[in-house]
Design a protein around this motif. Structure first.
Motif, PDB file in Angstrom:
ATOM      1  N   ASP A   1      53.403  90.346  89.271  1.00  0.00           N
ATOM      2  CA  ASP A   1      52.948  91.527  90.029  1.00  0.00           C
ATOM      3  C   ASP A   1      51.448  91.496  90.319  1.00  0.00           C
ATOM      4  O   ASP A   1      50.877  92.513  90.702  1.00  0.00           O
ATOM      5  CB  ASP A   1      53.269  92.805  89.243  1.00  0.00           C
TER       6      ASP A   1
ATOM      7  N   LEU B   1      49.861  93.005  93.606  1.00  0.00           N
ATOM      8  CA  LEU B   1      50.140  94.443  93.607  1.00  0.00           C
ATOM      9  C   LEU B   1      49.240  95.179  92.617  1.00  0.00           C
ATOM     10  O   LEU B   1      48.633  96.212  92.949  1.00  0.00           O
ATOM     11  CB  LEU B   1      51.617  94.669  93.251  1.00  0.00           C
TER      12      LEU B   1
ATOM     13  N   THR C   1      57.765 103.997  84.735  1.00  0.00           N
ATOM     14  CA  THR C   1      56.825 105.115  84.677  1.00  0.00           C
ATOM     15  C   THR C   1      56.326 105.308  83.245  1.00  0.00           C
ATOM     16  O   THR C   1      56.879 104.741  82.293  1.00  0.00           O
ATOM     17  CB  THR C   1      57.501 106.419  85.134  1.00  0.00           C
TER      18      THR C   1
ATOM     19  N   ALA D   1      46.092  97.820  93.486  1.00  0.00           N
ATOM     20  CA  ALA D   1      46.258  99.221  93.075  1.00  0.00           C
ATOM     21  C   ALA D   1      45.150  99.707  92.144  1.00  0.00           C
ATOM     22  O   ALA D   1      44.953 100.917  92.009  1.00  0.00           O
ATOM     23  CB  ALA D   1      47.609  99.392  92.383  1.00  0.00           C
TER      24      ALA D   1
ATOM     25  N   THR E   1      56.418  96.310  87.168  1.00  0.00           N
ATOM     26  CA  THR E   1      55.573  97.486  86.930  1.00  0.00           C
ATOM     27  C   THR E   1      55.867  98.631  87.898  1.00  0.00           C
ATOM     28  O   THR E   1      55.599  99.788  87.589  1.00  0.00           O
ATOM     29  CB  THR E   1      54.086  97.115  87.055  1.00  0.00           C
ATOM     30  N   ASP E   2      56.406  98.315  89.060  1.00  0.00           N
ATOM     31  CA  ASP E   2      56.547  99.324  90.108  1.00  0.00           C
ATOM     32  C   ASP E   2      57.520 100.429  89.727  1.00  0.00           C
ATOM     33  O   ASP E   2      57.275 101.608  89.991  1.00  0.00           O
ATOM     34  CB  ASP E   2      56.994  98.642  91.415  1.00  0.00           C
ATOM     35  N   THR E   3      58.634 100.072  89.088  1.00  0.00           N
ATOM     36  CA  THR E   3      59.675 101.069  88.802  1.00  0.00           C
ATOM     37  C   THR E   3      59.516 101.748  87.445  1.00  0.00           C
ATOM     38  O   THR E   3      60.151 102.760  87.181  1.00  0.00           O
ATOM     39  CB  THR E   3      61.075 100.418  88.856  1.00  0.00           C
TER      40      THR E   3
END
Length: 198
Positions: free
Chosen positions: A100, A103, A26, A107, A22-24
């Motif tokens: 994830d 994280l 968008t 968040a 999920t972090d990279t």
């Protein structure tokens, strides 16, 4: 039409999240994968967090269906193992969420609250199922509330984190890893089995 568009967005996001985390990823990446403009995506989901929450709602729906006792079905060890295998199938479909998890929860307080409420309900349902299997003669009585809670939490630990455990060890999660998870689950229950499963 709106539901079809939302489904397209969620399916595109799920594929990207599973492949890249999920972090990279968008919202622009998701819009491109869903073959729409970012503005159209924002009409349905304001941000990535809303998309993740919607995918978690899907997971919850699949969990509820997986752990529902079929009408007029006698509890058995085989049925319990089928539920465990079904849970691992769900994890494999939504592997990004479990990889994830910390994280994502850190968040998004709204997601964290929903996840923790679901976990509390799930632990309650696990205890209910254990008692149902005790009443059916599949499992022995566990003694007291503390023992029941410990067993439920241990089973939940395997159920929720087996895929992550195998993934972090370098295994690509597949049928063999799922089957091993079911075996581990059964080994935990072995001391509590009452005779031969029905």
């Amino acid at each position: 039409m709106s539901n079809d568009t939302k489904t397209r967005i969620l399916n595109a996001a799920l594929k990207l999240f599973n492949e890249q985390g999920t972090d990279t990823v968008t919202t622009n990446h998701i819009a491109e994968a869903a073959q729409m403009s970012p503005g159209n995506l924002y009409y349905h989901y304001r941000n990535k967090a809303e998309i993740v929450r919607a995918l978690f709602e899907r997971i919850q729906g699949e969990w509820a269906a997986n752990y529902a006792m079929p009408p007029a079905t006698m509890p058995s060890l085989e049925l319990m193992e089928a539920m465990v295998a079904g849970n691992f199938d769900i994890q494999a479909r939504y592997r990004f969420f479990f990889r994830d998890l910390t994280l994502l929860l850190n968040a998004d307080p709204e997601l964290a609250a929903a996840y923790r409420a679901n976990r509390e309900q799930g632990l309650g349902n696990t205890k209910f199922l254990i008692n149902l299997f005790i009443e059916a003669g599949v499992l022995k009585p566990v003694g007291d509330a503390e023992a029941l809670d410990d067993i439920a939490q241990l089973l939940w630990l395997i159920g929720d984190f087996w895929l992550v455990f195998k993934d972090t060890g370098g295994s690509k999660f597949g049928k063999a890893e799922s089957a091993q998870g079911v075996r581990v689950f059964r080994r935990i229950l072995t001391p509590h089995l009452k005779g031969k499963s029905k």
